[in-house]
Scaffold this motif. Structure first.
Motif, PDB file in Angstrom:
ATOM      1  N   TYR A 208       0.649  -1.057  -0.441  1.00 34.91           N
ATOM      2  CA  TYR A 208       0.134  -0.003  -0.057  1.00 34.91           C
ATOM      3  C   TYR A 208       0.786   1.068   0.156  1.00 34.91           C
ATOM      4  N   PHE A 261      -7.888   2.992  -0.671  1.00 34.03           N
ATOM      5  CA  PHE A 261      -7.025   1.872   0.233  1.00 34.03           C
ATOM      6  C   PHE A 261      -8.206   1.368   0.930  1.00 34.03           C
ATOM      7  N   THR A 337      -4.614   2.780  -7.382  1.00 34.44           N
ATOM      8  CA  THR A 337      -5.384   1.345  -6.987  1.00 34.44           C
ATOM      9  C   THR A 337      -5.172   0.083  -7.286  1.00 34.44           C
ATOM     10  N   LEU A 340      -1.690  -1.370  -6.998  1.00 31.78           N
ATOM     11  CA  LEU A 340      -2.182  -2.105  -6.357  1.00 31.78           C
ATOM     12  C   LEU A 340      -2.745  -3.521  -6.993  1.00 31.78           C
TER      13      LEU A 340
END
Length: 347
Positions: A208, A261, A337, A340
């Motif tokens: 993250y 997140f 995002t 990730l």
């Protein structure tokens, strides 16, 4: 529902192109450092009679002082901002006398001077300040998004405290600039080693932080690229206010990314076996989309008023914030995002 993750390659391609153009602009044109970083004198004057830049240039040319390469910038308020080499007090008085004798009475609205040594020191401290901020953000996000069953909060607090204390001591108590840089490089090396070891141990929480920092680097690079291009047309200078704007953007962009997140983390707790991570990420992005846009629009609306109606001295500081917030809102949704998800899916 908008499927953001499905078009990840498009977002990455657009961002890659924007970053490449920004980096090219920075290398081709370079940053136009202000006197905060290069050293010199800045003087803003307003004359009682009509004066143009040509007359001021003639005064500079005929001056008994070596003023370097003076820069004259007219303002909307009818004054002139003059930039030239660093002047001592007696030299300043001599120049003011020459200016008054040649062009008549004038009012000095402001006068600031920065020595070359101090300017170099400020530039180096600005680099270290931004770097320290990025390290702190990564460790903070790793602590916040850690897996409570596996990841220990103690290690993030310990490494963060150690690096933070070392940085504070180096910047506030050490006078030797070489020692400061060696300490800075030592902090970077320690952080890099810790980062590699944690990622090799499959620390999910650090992903993250790394993805958020990748988005931050994206934001700062593009913002600087726009700033450099704008400086070619409007004579913008990279000064301490610009550094302040970049540090503010770090906080804004991370704040927006954390919201997304956090929603993603909560939704993953209820992820079913048949539901992909991409689907959970899309759901999270759609749930936070309105919040992200509303926050950005309300903030940019206020900044726009400051840009058009505010003082000239903060106009380009506000401009940097507006550009950075636009890019930061984009990266929180389309870069952080999806990055990730792509990283997680590699497993």
């Amino acid at each position: 529902m908008i499927h953001f993750i499905r078009r990840t390659k498009i977002w990455f391609a657009l961002s890659g192109l924007a970053v490449a153009l920004a980096v090219a602009a920075i290398f081709v044109f370079g940053l136009n450092f202000g006197i905060d970083f290069t050293g010199g004198s800045l003087m803003e004057v307003r004359f009682e009679q009509t004066v143009d830049s040509t007359k001021l240039q003639s005064v500079f040319a005929e001056s008994g002082l070596n003023l370097g390469s003076p820069i004259i910038t007219p303002t909307d308020e009818g004054s002139f901002i003059l930039r030239f080499r660093y002047l001592e007090e007696l030299e300043r008085e001599q120049f003011a006398g020459e200016l008054g004798q040649s062009l008549g009475s004038f009012e000095t609205l402001r006068f600031t001077s920065t020595g070359a040594t101090l300017g170099q020191s400020l530039r180096e401290r600005a680099i270290r300040a931004i770097s320290y901020s990025i390290i702190a953000i990564v460790l903070y996000l790793a602590a916040v998004f850690r897996n409570k069953r596996r990841d220990s909060l103690t290690k993030y607090v310990s490494i963060g405290s150690l690096l933070g204390f070392t940085a504070i001591v180096a910047e506030t108590m050490v006078e030797n600039e070489l020692t400061r840089w060696l300490t800075f490089l030592g902090i970077l090396a320690t952080f890099a080693i810790f980062l590699v070891l944690e990622i090799r141990k499959k620390s999910a929480s650090l992903k993250y932080g790394v993805c958020a920092i990748a988005a931050l680097v994206h934001d700062i690079t593009i913002t600087l690229g726009v700033f450099v291009v704008a400086s070619q047309f409007f004579g913008l200078e990279f000064d301490s206010l610009t550094v302040t704007a970049l540090l503010a953007l770090l906080g804004f962009s991370v704040n927006d990314t954390i919201v997304v997140f956090d929603r993603l983390r909560e939704n993953r707790k209820f992820q079913t076996a048949s539901e992909s991570l991409a689907a959970v990420a899309d759901k999270s992005l759609n749930q936070t989309l309105a919040r992200s846009i509303n926050t950005s629009v309300s903030t940019i609306a206020v900044l726009a008023l400051l840009f058009f109606l505010g003082a000239e001295s903060i106009r380009w500081f506000v401009f940097t914030l507006i550009v950075g917030m636009l890019v930061g809102t984009y990266s929180s949704i389309f870069i952080a995002t999806p990055l990730l998800v792509s990283w997680e899916n590699r497993k």
